[in-house]
Design an enzyme around this catalytic site. Structure first.
Site, short mmCIF file in Angstrom:
data_model
loop_
_atom_site.label_atom_id
_atom_site.label_comp_id
_atom_site.label_asym_id
_atom_site.label_seq_id
_atom_site.Cartn_x
_atom_site.Cartn_y
_atom_site.Cartn_z
N ASP A 175 -36.29 43.81 -95.16
CA ASP A 175 -35.07 43.28 -95.45
C ASP A 175 -34.08 43.82 -96.26
OD1 ASP A 175 -35.81 43.72 -97.78
OD2 ASP A 175 -36.37 41.16 -98.47
N LYS A 231 -45.03 41.90 -94.77
CA LYS A 231 -44.84 42.21 -96.08
C LYS A 231 -43.95 41.13 -97.09
CE LYS A 231 -41.80 45.09 -97.76
NZ LYS A 231 -41.02 45.14 -98.81
N GLU A 274 -42.71 50.22 -105.84
CA GLU A 274 -41.35 50.49 -105.66
C GLU A 274 -41.05 50.82 -107.08
OE1 GLU A 274 -38.68 48.29 -102.82
OE2 GLU A 274 -36.85 49.43 -104.30
O1 KIV Z 1 -36.51 46.15 -97.27
C1 KIV Z 1 -36.77 47.32 -96.96
O2 KIV Z 1 -36.69 48.30 -96.46
C2 KIV Z 1 -37.99 47.29 -97.93
C3 KIV Z 1 -38.67 48.86 -98.22
C4 KIV Z 1 -37.81 49.52 -98.60
C5 KIV Z 1 -40.27 49.16 -98.91
O3 KIV Z 1 -38.93 46.45 -98.36
#
Ligand code: KIV
Length: 265
Positions: free
Chosen positions: A47, A116, A181
């Site tokens: 995202d 995710k 993170e």
């Molecule tokens: O949205 C994204 O790119 C992420 C990564 C940085 C883990 O969640």
């Protein structure tokens, strides 16, 4: 020979085998094909596209339809890597049934293999509901950019006890992996040793089972603020500006197109 895509169980087995895992984001067909050819283990349709592709200040505005539109391009391009798609805000916060409907659309419409979602303990019911429905889930704890307003900014998360609770809860709920993170490296290392599922770090030190970066940051395409945890491996912004300037100069001088670029009558 054509190798099939890395599966979710194979991704999980990399940890036991001691193989470090590389993950990069991609948002379109061209970039996904290039990264796949580099044998990156997993590609994340993040995202983060809300910021790096759409130009918003946060990851909050990108919609489910927009994520699916981009993930479909990536899904068609990738032959080898595991492809994971972010559940955009607030598609995993509307109850388990709605989360299954939203994540189900991602899997049905994109040829991607997993989702995710941001959260640990407070998302455990959602994670187990998705997993029971056959939808593999990667969790994301520590700094959760979708909660930027609750967290008061993009800050390093240091509450060791809560981080351990979140990581353990995500694994117990059935997550196959977890992004850590912006947390201290010592805590990330402790979580990595505690869990049997792989930890993928971003700003979490080198004690994780793998690392993820936003592709625009890695390639030097990002304008403005770049987080301290980013390593820039190329300066593509300069390469692109230089190429565009040389094209402009050739057009102005009449050197482009040359005879070899034109068709004979
Ligand atoms: O949205 C994204 O790119 C992420 C990564 C940085 C883990 O969640």
């Amino acid at each position: 020979m054509h190798r099939p895509r890395i599966t979710v169980p194979e991704f999980g087995a990399f940890k036991a085998a001691g193989k470090k895992i590389s993950v990069l984001t991609a948002y379109d067909h061209t970039m996904a094909k290039i990264l796949d050819s580099a044998e990156i283990e997993a590609i994340l349709v993040g995202d983060s596209m809300s910021m790096v592709v759409q130009g918003h200040d946060t990851t909050l505005p990108v919609t489910l339809d927009e994520i699916i539109y981009h993930a479909e391009m990536v899904g068609r391009a990738v032959e080898r890597a595991l492809v994971i798609v972010d559940m955009p805000f607030p598609t995993n916060h509307l109850g388990v049934h709605k989360a299954i409907e939203n994540a189900g659309r991602i899997l049905k419409e994109t040829h991607c293999q997993a989702v995710k979602l941001e959260g640990g303990a407070e998302q455990s019911q959602v994670i187990s509901g998705l997993v029971a429905a056959g939808i593999p889930v990667m969790a994301h704890v520590g700094l959760r950019p979708q909660s930027v307003h609750t967290m008061g900014g993009y800050k390093v998360q240091r509450d060791r006890e809560q981080l351990l609770i979140d990581a353990r809860a995500a694994q117990d709920a059935g997550a196959f992996g977890i992004v850590l993170e912006c947390i201290p490296g010592t805590i990330a290392q402790e979580i990595t040793a505690m869990l049997r599922i792989p930890t993928i770090g971003i700003g979490a030190g080198n004690g994780c089972d793998g690392q993820v970066l936003v592709i625009n940051d890695l390639l030097g395409l990002t304008s403005g603020y770049v987080p301290r945890f980013v390593k820039q491996y190329a300066d593509l912004k300069s390469v692109i500006v230089d190429a565009a300037c040389r094209f402009r100069d050739d057009v102005r001088s009449g050197d482009f197109p040359a005879p070899e670029h034109a068709f004979r009558g």
